[in-house]
Scaffold this motif. Structure first.
Motif, PDB file in Angstrom:
ATOM      1  N   LYS A 266       0.808  -1.224   0.000  1.00  0.00           N
ATOM      2  CA  LYS A 266       0.000   0.000   0.000  1.00  0.00           C
ATOM      3  C   LYS A 266       0.843   1.277   0.000  1.00  0.00           C
ATOM      4  O   LYS A 266       0.303   2.371  -0.070  1.00  0.00           O
ATOM      5  CB  LYS A 266      -0.922   0.009   1.225  1.00  0.00           C
ATOM      6  N   VAL A 267       2.154   1.155   0.073  1.00  0.00           N
ATOM      7  CA  VAL A 267       3.017   2.339   0.147  1.00  0.00           C
ATOM      8  C   VAL A 267       3.418   2.772  -1.265  1.00  0.00           C
ATOM      9  O   VAL A 267       3.274   2.011  -2.231  1.00  0.00           O
ATOM     10  CB  VAL A 267       4.280   2.050   0.993  1.00  0.00           C
ATOM     11  N   PRO A 268       3.941   3.994  -1.430  1.00  0.00           N
ATOM     12  CA  PRO A 268       4.400   4.447  -2.745  1.00  0.00           C
ATOM     13  C   PRO A 268       5.481   3.534  -3.322  1.00  0.00           C
ATOM     14  O   PRO A 268       6.387   3.100  -2.604  1.00  0.00           O
ATOM     15  CB  PRO A 268       4.945   5.848  -2.470  1.00  0.00           C
ATOM     16  N   VAL A 269       5.359   3.256  -4.613  1.00  0.00           N
ATOM     17  CA  VAL A 269       6.271   2.318  -5.283  1.00  0.00           C
ATOM     18  C   VAL A 269       6.806   2.936  -6.582  1.00  0.00           C
ATOM     19  O   VAL A 269       6.040   3.514  -7.357  1.00  0.00           O
ATOM     20  CB  VAL A 269       5.554   0.995  -5.619  1.00  0.00           C
ATOM     21  N   LEU A 270       8.113   2.811  -6.790  1.00  0.00           N
ATOM     22  CA  LEU A 270       8.747   3.178  -8.057  1.00  0.00           C
ATOM     23  C   LEU A 270       9.239   1.895  -8.716  1.00  0.00           C
ATOM     24  O   LEU A 270      10.024   1.155  -8.126  1.00  0.00           O
ATOM     25  CB  LEU A 270       9.915   4.138  -7.835  1.00  0.00           C
ATOM     26  N   ILE A 271       8.773   1.639  -9.936  1.00  0.00           N
ATOM     27  CA  ILE A 271       9.142   0.434 -10.680  1.00  0.00           C
ATOM     28  C   ILE A 271      10.033   0.851 -11.843  1.00  0.00           C
ATOM     29  O   ILE A 271       9.622   1.641 -12.698  1.00  0.00           O
ATOM     30  CB  ILE A 271       7.885  -0.290 -11.197  1.00  0.00           C
ATOM     31  N   VAL A 272      11.261   0.337 -11.879  1.00  0.00           N
ATOM     32  CA  VAL A 272      12.230   0.696 -12.916  1.00  0.00           C
ATOM     33  C   VAL A 272      12.574  -0.551 -13.722  1.00  0.00           C
ATOM     34  O   VAL A 272      12.849  -1.612 -13.152  1.00  0.00           O
ATOM     35  CB  VAL A 272      13.509   1.287 -12.289  1.00  0.00           C
ATOM     36  N   GLN A 273      12.573  -0.410 -15.046  1.00  0.00           N
ATOM     37  CA  GLN A 273      12.834  -1.564 -15.913  1.00  0.00           C
ATOM     38  C   GLN A 273      13.604  -1.143 -17.159  1.00  0.00           C
ATOM     39  O   GLN A 273      13.266  -0.158 -17.808  1.00  0.00           O
ATOM     40  CB  GLN A 273      11.504  -2.188 -16.340  1.00  0.00           C
TER      41      GLN A 273
END
Length: 230
Positions: free
Chosen positions: A166-173
């Motif tokens: 539920k917390v802020p997420v940064l997804i890098v790919q």
């Protein structure tokens, strides 16, 4: 002062996340921890290691950070990204950063392209100049099938927990990743339960995004997400 846990990937070591960790150490006063998961490191010893031992090692380090800091961030690379996601679903982590997180693995098109490049360099007598050759030559011979099966079990075990984040997420790919396909990042973006999530695709990066030519962009995005939005 905040704490930050950085978790490396399958058959890897802290060097996989070290460039980003070093950057954050220079930029902040955070306590940054980069554990080596059981059986991993510069010399692999994965035989007989179970996937829950990898989770437990990272969990122990996270618990320790949470005792010392009110605010703790978790950064995970590849398999370490899944472990980071799982821990974030269980503990009061403030923010989560996923780098090449392996919800899916092996991008057939890019993998074949990389293999073709290896073959071309081998035929030209330039195999020792090939980056992938150096990165994976020892892993191929020192990774038992049992460890690969444990990795697959870990992925299957963790996927159902993604919706609990539920917390802020940064997804890098990296878009040129031959190990983890771009669809993995899109899957994570759709599945993670957080209402605050960002997806950053790096056009020139392969799997090891902390060692790729898009690293300045990666640093910029992580800084904005972890530091400027505090």
């Amino acid at each position: 002062m905040a704490g930050c846990l950085c978790i490396h990937g399958f058959t890897g070591a802290p060097y996989e996340v070290e460039p980003l960790a070093v950057h954050l150490q220079k930029k902040t006063d955070w306590e940054i921890i980069m554990p080596t998961l059981p059986g991993h490191g510069e010399e692999l010893s994965l035989k007989g290691i179970l996937f829950n031992e990898w989770i437990q090692e990272a969990e122990k380090e996270l618990q320790s950070l949470l005792k010392r800091h009110e605010e703790v961030y978790v950064i995970g690379f590849s398999m370490g990204g899944l472990i980071a996601a799982y821990l974030t679903s269980k503990y009061p982590v403030s923010k989560l950063v996923l780098l090449s997180a392996a919800a899916y693995y092996v991008n057939p098109k890019q993998f074949l392209s990389d293999i073709s490049a290896l073959v071309r360099d081998w035929r030209k007598g330039k195999i020792t100049d090939n980056e992938l050759f150096h990165r994976y030559k020892s892993k191929i011979t020192k990774t038992p099938i049992s460890a690969t099966l444990q990795f697959r079990k870990l992925v299957k075990y963790i996927k159902p927990h993604l919706a609990n984040i539920k917390v802020p997420v940064l997804i890098v790919q990296g878009e040129c990743d031959g190990i983890v396909p771009v669809k993995s990042a899109h899957f994570l973006f759709q599945t993670v339960g957080s209402s605050k999530k960002e997806l950053c695709l790096l056009p020139c990066s392969k799997h090891h995004v902390c060692h790729g030519e898009d690293f300045p962009r990666l640093v910029e995005e992580v800084d904005k997400f972890l530091i400027e939005k505090r």
